[in-house]
Design an enzyme around this catalytic site. Structure first.
Site, PDB file in Angstrom:
ATOM      1  CG  PHE A 196      -9.448  23.570 -44.199  1.00 17.93           C
ATOM      2  CD1 PHE A 196      -8.316  24.358 -44.067  1.00 17.93           C
ATOM      3  CD2 PHE A 196     -10.392  23.926 -45.148  1.00 17.93           C
ATOM      4  CE1 PHE A 196      -8.123  25.479 -44.865  1.00 17.93           C
ATOM      5  CE2 PHE A 196     -10.214  25.043 -45.957  1.00 17.93           C
ATOM      6  CZ  PHE A 196      -9.075  25.821 -45.808  1.00 17.93           C
ATOM      7  CB  SER A 239     -18.429  30.235 -38.359  1.00 18.06           C
ATOM      8  OG  SER A 239     -18.777  28.865 -38.316  1.00 18.06           O
ATOM      9  CD  GLU A 281     -19.493  23.632 -38.953  1.00 19.18           C
ATOM     10  OE1 GLU A 281     -19.919  23.950 -40.075  1.00 19.18           O
ATOM     11  OE2 GLU A 281     -19.183  24.478 -38.098  1.00 19.18           O
TER      12      GLU A 281
END
Length: 178
Positions: free
Chosen positions: A4, A8, A83
């Site tokens: 999900f 960005s 991330e």
């Protein structure tokens, strides 16, 4: 495996995927409370990017991506690196906008309040000022904000994400010198 995207990952899709669906998750709200010293800011002058905060009754719209069969681990390794600035993963239920598709589990990257880049809440004016002034290796922090706001507006016109759109308005006022 589905992932999900609520920041960005919605507008900067630089990884392969097999399918994508617009939808939402529940019990969270999107907030510009995560610091970025590796993408939209630098050490000592961090930018602000979104994370999710627990919010019973809240919901966050975004995009779920189905990772290509046989390449799930490769793509997940890339996303783990992308991330990396204080995010951890968890699994949540995703509700597709198309109600004919049943809800399903997705992987979610979330910056928790105990990570070193977490900046936490601040007055919207202060967050807007920080976004207005920050830039990093991936570009200006304003680009991140505007791309996200534009994407949400196009994908989910009915989403009235007050935090996101209030920040967009405040930063645009600064750009116009108001």
């Amino acid at each position: 495996m589905w992932v999900f995207g609520y920041g960005s990952l919605i507008w900067k899709v630089d990884f392969p995927y097999q399918d994508k669906l617009v939808g939402y998750i529940t019990n969270y709200s999107r907030r510009f409370w995560q610091g970025s010293t590796d993408h939209r800011g630098v050490p000592g002058k961090p930018g602000r990017v979104v994370t999710l905060v627990e919010d019973p009754g809240g919901s966050v719209w975004g995009v779920a991506y189905k990772l290509p069969v046989g390449k799930e681990e490769e793509v997940k390794t890339y996303l783990d690196f992308r991330e990396k600035g204080g995010y951890r993963t968890t699994t949540v239920i995703f509700y597709p906008k198309d109600s004919t598709t049943k809800p399903f589990s997705v992987l979610l990257y979330i910056g928790t309040c105990d990570n070193p880049n977490y900046l936490g809440p601040a007055p919207l004016e202060d967050i807007a000022e920080q976004i207005f002034n920050a830039a990093g290796p991936s570009g200006r922090n304003t680009e991140y904000l505007f791309e996200l706001a534009d994407s949400i507006r196009k994908l989910v016109p009915e989403d009235a994400d007050e935090h996101l759109f209030s920040l967009e308005k405040l930063v645009k006022e600064r750009l116009e010198g108001k």
